[in-house]
Design an enzyme around this catalytic site. Structure first.
Site, PDB file in Angstrom:
ATOM      1  N   PRO A 241       0.909  -1.341   0.095  1.00 63.88           N
ATOM      2  CA  PRO A 241       0.096  -0.079   0.050  1.00 63.88           C
ATOM      3  C   PRO A 241       0.862   1.171  -0.088  1.00 63.88           C
ATOM      4  CG  PRO A 241      -0.717  -1.730   1.586  1.00 63.88           C
ATOM      5  CD  PRO A 241       0.448  -1.956   1.143  1.00 63.88           C
ATOM      6  N   LEU A 242       0.622   2.184  -0.825  1.00 63.94           N
ATOM      7  CA  LEU A 242       1.531   3.397  -0.911  1.00 63.94           C
ATOM      8  C   LEU A 242       0.314   4.495  -0.982  1.00 63.94           C
ATOM      9  CD1 LEU A 242       3.841   1.610  -3.706  1.00 63.94           C
ATOM     10  CD2 LEU A 242       4.516   2.366  -1.505  1.00 63.94           C
ATOM     11  N   THR A 243       0.992   5.628  -0.552  1.00 65.77           N
ATOM     12  CA  THR A 243       0.004   6.769  -0.575  1.00 65.77           C
ATOM     13  C   THR A 243       0.386   7.679  -1.680  1.00 65.77           C
ATOM     14  OG1 THR A 243      -0.460   6.671   1.828  1.00 65.77           O
ATOM     15  CG2 THR A 243      -0.690   8.712   0.821  1.00 65.77           C
TER      16      THR A 243
ATOM     17  N   GLN B 124      -6.959  -0.924   2.051  1.00 63.21           N
ATOM     18  CA  GLN B 124      -6.303  -0.480   3.658  1.00 63.21           C
ATOM     19  C   GLN B 124      -7.095   0.699   4.058  1.00 63.21           C
ATOM     20  OE1 GLN B 124      -2.092   1.402   4.355  1.00 63.21           O
ATOM     21  NE2 GLN B 124      -1.492  -0.666   4.994  1.00 63.21           N
TER      22      GLN B 124
ATOM     23  N   CYS C 193       1.810   2.495   9.945  1.00 66.85           N
ATOM     24  CA  CYS C 193       2.276   3.943   9.509  1.00 66.85           C
ATOM     25  C   CYS C 193       3.091   4.896  10.441  1.00 66.85           C
ATOM     26  CB  CYS C 193       1.053   4.745   8.976  1.00 66.85           C
ATOM     27  SG  CYS C 193       1.542   6.443   8.486  1.00 66.85           S
TER      28      CYS C 193
ATOM     29  N   ASN D  89       8.447  -7.526   4.393  1.00 66.26           N
ATOM     30  CA  ASN D  89       8.616  -6.188   3.867  1.00 66.26           C
ATOM     31  C   ASN D  89       9.850  -5.236   4.021  1.00 66.26           C
ATOM     32  OD1 ASN D  89       6.819  -2.958   4.198  1.00 66.26           O
ATOM     33  ND2 ASN D  89       7.618  -4.016   2.375  1.00 66.26           N
ATOM     34  N   GLY D  90      10.500  -4.848   3.279  1.00 66.75           N
ATOM     35  CA  GLY D  90      11.584  -3.812   3.667  1.00 66.75           C
ATOM     36  C   GLY D  90      12.905  -4.136   2.944  1.00 66.75           C
TER      37      GLY D  90
END
Length: 616
Positions: free
Chosen positions: A253-255, A308, A340, A459-460
């Site tokens: 998920p990316l904003t 999300q 977040c 993740n990362g």
């Protein structure tokens, strides 16, 4: 080379051999560029770019709302960011009345020309309108008609001046309605009911009363009444839709940059799972238009599309979950953001604040599970709040023992670390083993053996197929979620599939930009306002893609996300241009697909060091 060709760099054995032959000494944080591509005396030294990548977990929308120039606890101002960016695009000089947009279907204005605040003078409007962009309208090409009508910037491609009619391709319209459409669009009446607080939450209200009663031990009689009115959820956990994340290729998920056109592009490049931009639960419950735009998806994203949400309130999590379930049709999972790191959300008890509040997190998951119908619930967490104080292992054990989630994603950094250090994949592996043990226990337990396994995703810092396979082949890790790696190098999943580096040419990368531009116009519209919005988000996308260093000019592999290159030139002019850190060059790049930018187009780069003057 054609734009469709894939140029492998070298197989794993040759990569190992090339490492032995490196001539440059390793310098931590500096990417090893072959000497012939390094510019020793650039005509204009570019400012050092300090990237703050919090947008990988919802940072952009919240950081832009923060007060500009606020100091942190140590008295140092936040470095390198342009806070409070004004990115609103201007409307047309003459705003045309909707009643005349389609001349062959024009109807009398509802208010009448005398009272209408919009213009009915088509001749004056066309005279004020910018010159048409060359080529065929992307929307007409995709759908067989153009909803923007006379406002379209590619009007000449679907307008017959002699008959004063807009052209329609009926066969393509019928096909496009099924195969090239956007889904999860909330009904106007339902949205209006949310806005007026008249929406009937048949499930959520009972769930809220029941779960609230669990923490109201001081009012026993009220608790009994609440429990007596509680109706069991219509879907048991075991009856929810099944998801499969085994070695799935997942985009985080990316904003801002994780918008629908970008996700659609990623699907064409091999992604299996995509997620909406983070939506806030309270605005969803209140029926806010911007928030309900976020669960929208392209039909190609489903199955494998997750929504999300962020929440800290039991009631808003339950109601948002029910509203999403009842008003969408193409959602594979509902993901609770518990990672977040941004201050604004943290202070509100959302995002990574939940990591230090396990009881609250558990109540939110239970509320969502009970209210989301057949949509399974998943969570995304970090290692903990503070650096060197990991709490994810204990948290995950508690989540698995007290409730049910379809998947857990762990970002291998704490909130305090943000993106300052490399992700801790050793700890991710430890947590993965905990999840595996719980899955084994469930399989052996007759009472819970019908439950689907809980998938565990790491993740990362995944930037290559080598990173991906190193992690996905680790015990306990079912798959890997990619964030910045998929922004800087959108074809990363093609490399995963090929199991080798792909040295994409500048023409191939331009082809991807062209696809994004078409998808953006289809999504935001082909009128002047839609083109400006598409251009703005294309610049946001380029703010990541320009950071890519072609593997063909690197002396050492694998590349690292945290390595910065010296000033370099590419193998052709376009490759050099694609790497420009000057946002004015990004705008020029968009003009190749979206026509010349108007004088009033506004774009401010997120990072101040991307704003130096354009080179001559």
């Amino acid at each position: 080379m054609t734009v469709q060709e894939k140029r492998p760099v070298e197989d794993d054995s040759s990569v190992s051999e090339s490492k032995k032959q490196n001539t440059q000494p390793y310098v931590k944080g500096i990417a090893a560029i072959k000497p012939e591509f390094i510019v020793s005396k650039p005509s204009q030294a570019a400012s050092t770019v300090e990237y703050d990548d919090d947008e990988a977990e919802g940072g952009d929308r919240t950081s832009e709302n923060a007060e500009d120039g606020q100091s942190n606890k140590k008295g140092k101002k936040k470095r390198g960011q342009n806070h409070g960016r004004d990115l609103k695009q201007k409307k047309d000089t003459i705003r045309l009345c909707p009643s005349v947009i389609y001349p062959d279907e024009s109807k009398p204005c509802f208010l009448g020309e005398d009272k209408c605040r919009f213009s009915h003078d088509m001749e004056a409007y066309l005279a004020s309108k910018p010159e048409d962009i060359d080529g065929i309208c992307p929307v007409f090409e995709a759908l067989g008609y153009c909803p923007s009508g006379m406002k379209c910037r590619w009007l000449n491609s679907h307008y017959d001046k002699e008959t004063n009619k807009l052209i329609k391709d009926l066969a393509k319209m019928d096909l496009g309605a099924k195969t090239n459409c956007e889904v999860n669009v909330i009904d106007k009446e339902a949205k209006f009911a949310l806005q007026k607080k008249k929406y009937e939450f048949k499930i959520a209200n009972q769930v809220i009363n029941f779960l609230d009663s669990k923490i109201q031990n001081d009012v026993q009689e009220e608790r009994k009444d609440n429990e007596a009115t509680y109706v069991e959820q219509p879907f048991k956990i075991s009856e929810k839709k099944k998801i499969s994340l085994h070695r799935a290729k997942i985009v985080s998920p990316l904003t801002t940059v994780g918008n629908l056109p970008y996700r659609r592009l990623m699907k064409t490049l091999g992604a299996d799972v995509t997620y909406s931009e983070m939506a806030l639960s309270i605005p969803l419950v209140q029926g806010h238009n911007p928030e309900w735009a976020l669960p929208k998806a392209h039909v190609s994203e489903y199955p494998g599309f997750g929504v999300q949400i962020a929440s800290s309130k039991l009631w808003s999590a339950a109601k948002a979950s029910e509203a999403i379930y009842e008003n969408t049709s193409h959602v594979s999972e509902l993901n609770l953001n518990c990672g977040c790191p941004i201050d604004l959300l943290y202070r509100q008890g959302q995002g990574s604040a939940l990591l230090d509040q396990p009881p609250r997190l558990l109540r939110l998951v239970k509320a969502m599970n009970a209210s989301s119908g057949d949509i399974p619930v998943t969570i995304k967490i970090r290692t903990g709040v503070k650096e060197n104080k990991n709490t994810a292992k204990q948290l995950v054990s508690r989540v698995l023992s007290e409730t049910q989630v379809a998947a857990i994603t762990l970002h291998g950094r704490s909130r305090q670390q943000r993106y300052s250090k490399e992700a801790d994949w050793e700890y991710i592996s430890e947590v993965g083993k905990v999840v595996k043990e719980w899955n084994t226990k469930r399989e052996e337990d007759k009472d819970s053996s019908d439950l689907a396994p809980t998938w565990f995703v790491g993740n990362g810092d995944v930037y290559s197929h080598e990173d991906w396979y190193d992690h996905v082949n680790t015990e306990g890790i079912d798959s890997v979620m990619v964030a910045r790696g998929a922004l800087i190098k959108p074809w990363i999943f093609e490399e995963v599939e090929a199991q080798q580096y792909l040295d994409k040419s500048s023409s191939e990368r331009l082809d991807m930009m062209g696809k994004f531009a078409k998808f953006a116009i289809e999504h935001w519209g082909s009128d002047e306002y839609g083109v400006n919005i598409a251009r703005r988000y294309m610049c946001e996308f380029i703010s990541f893609t320009h950071r890519y260093i072609p593997v063909g000019i690197m002396e050492r592999l694998p590349p690292k996300l945290n390595e910065r290159p010296p000033t370099w030139v590419g193998r052709d002019e376009m490759e050099t241009f694609l790497a420009s850190t000057d946002y004015k060059d990004w705008i020029k790049l968009t003009e190749m697909f979206l026509g010349k930018a108007s004088d009033d187009f506004q774009f401010v780069p997120k990072h101040k060091s991307n704003a130096y003057e354009t080179r001559d």
